[in-house]
Design a protein around this motif. Structure first.
Motif, PDB file in Angstrom:
ATOM      1  N   THR A  77       1.385  -1.140   0.334  1.00 23.80           N
ATOM      2  CA  THR A  77      -0.203  -0.322   0.253  1.00 23.80           C
ATOM      3  C   THR A  77       0.741   1.255  -0.063  1.00 23.80           C
ATOM      4  OG1 THR A  77      -1.560   1.156   1.388  1.00 23.80           O
ATOM      5  CG2 THR A  77       0.012  -0.179   2.262  1.00 23.80           C
ATOM      6  N   MET A  94     -15.606  -0.838  -5.325  1.00 24.44           N
ATOM      7  CA  MET A  94     -14.685  -0.757  -5.181  1.00 24.44           C
ATOM      8  C   MET A  94     -14.294  -1.175  -7.028  1.00 24.44           C
ATOM      9  SD  MET A  94     -11.744  -2.839  -3.746  1.00 24.44           S
ATOM     10  CE  MET A  94     -12.154  -4.506  -4.162  1.00 24.44           C
ATOM     11  N   SER A  95     -13.169  -0.364  -8.014  1.00 29.58           N
ATOM     12  CA  SER A  95     -13.594  -0.756  -9.345  1.00 29.58           C
ATOM     13  C   SER A  95     -12.087  -2.088  -9.041  1.00 29.58           C
ATOM     14  CB  SER A  95     -11.859   0.584  -9.685  1.00 29.58           C
ATOM     15  OG  SER A  95     -11.322  -0.051 -10.607  1.00 29.58           O
ATOM     16  N   GLU A  97      -9.560  -2.648 -10.887  1.00 24.51           N
ATOM     17  CA  GLU A  97      -8.252  -1.773 -11.375  1.00 24.51           C
ATOM     18  C   GLU A  97      -7.487  -1.030  -9.925  1.00 24.51           C
ATOM     19  OE1 GLU A  97      -8.320   0.987 -14.158  1.00 24.51           O
ATOM     20  OE2 GLU A  97      -9.732   0.256 -15.389  1.00 24.51           O
ATOM     21  N   GLN A  98      -8.364  -1.907  -9.160  1.00 25.96           N
ATOM     22  CA  GLN A  98      -7.807  -1.094  -7.627  1.00 25.96           C
ATOM     23  C   GLN A  98      -7.845  -2.502  -6.850  1.00 25.96           C
ATOM     24  OE1 GLN A  98      -6.101   1.678  -7.042  1.00 25.96           O
ATOM     25  NE2 GLN A  98      -7.270   2.631  -9.036  1.00 25.96           N
ATOM     26  N   THR A 102      -9.472   1.180   0.533  1.00 19.38           N
ATOM     27  CA  THR A 102      -9.025   2.362   1.078  1.00 19.38           C
ATOM     28  C   THR A 102     -10.060   2.243   2.866  1.00 19.38           C
ATOM     29  OG1 THR A 102     -10.972   3.757   1.592  1.00 19.38           O
ATOM     30  CG2 THR A 102      -9.002   4.227  -0.911  1.00 19.38           C
TER      31      THR A 102
END
Length: 202
Positions: A77, A94-95, A97-98, A102
């Motif tokens: 992270t 949540m995407s 791609e992530q 968070t």
């Protein structure tokens, strides 16, 4: 009786003059900044751009030397060692791609109903796809309609005509589109999305 103009009261323009614009354009054609910072000039640019560190990072991945070293990565992270992570109590979108959630996120407006199904469909696609963002916009409109219907069923309907200012629109703008056309288009959109979601689940 005439008075001479006072120079202190004369309005001065802040727009650049033609000479200033021409000088800035000439600097840009030479590759220099119009208002250069210290060290920003063509003297600091190498003649061979391929010698610049990081040149070509946006080229074809097959020709990028960093690609074989990009994955796998030991970077967990960018935030460092986070001790306290928020625990989700509702579905957090949540995407794809992530790597993960968070540490802190909002849960004030959880998705529900048909809008939730549309968002489930939209988040299957990446952030660069038009289908994702257009579907999310449609989900927002569906959410508004579902909230209006829910408020009406609970006995607290919205005063939509007054809140949208349609009384003033009919009074002062008679050439505008009819609100019934807008509601018809919204209902057709909801029906189309429902059919798409239903067909994708088969």
């Amino acid at each position: 009786m005439s008075f001479a103009p006072d120079p202190l009261w004369e309005q001065k323009s802040t727009r650049p003059t033609k000479q200033q614009l021409d000088a800035a354009a000439e600097k840009r054609t030479l590759g220099e900044d119009a208002v250069p910072a210290p060290g920003h000039s063509t003297q600091h640019v190498p003649r061979d751009v391929r010698t610049i560190n990081g040149w070509g990072a946006d080229l074809d991945p097959a020709n990028r030397p960093a690609v074989p070293r990009e994955l796998p990565s030991d970077v967990k992270t960018l935030r460092g060692n986070v001790k306290h992570w928020q625990t989700p109590h509702t579905k957090i979108y949540m995407s794809n791609e992530q790597p993960g959630l968070t540490p802190v996120f909002g849960e004030a407006c959880p998705s529900k109903g048909l809008a939730r199904l549309v968002r489930d469909y939209a988040y299957q696609y990446g952030e660069a796809t038009n289908r994702r963002w257009m579907t999310l916009m449609m989900a927002n409109r569906i959410d508004v309609l579902e909230s209006m219907i829910g408020d009406a069923l609970r006995g607290k309907p919205d005063n939509y005509v007054r809140e949208k200012g349609w009384a003033a629109k009919f009074k002062y703008d008679s050439e505008g589109p009819s609100p019934w056309i807008t509601l018809g288009v919204a209902a057709a959109s909801v029906l189309a999305v429902g059919l798409v979601v239903r067909s994708s689940r088969r």
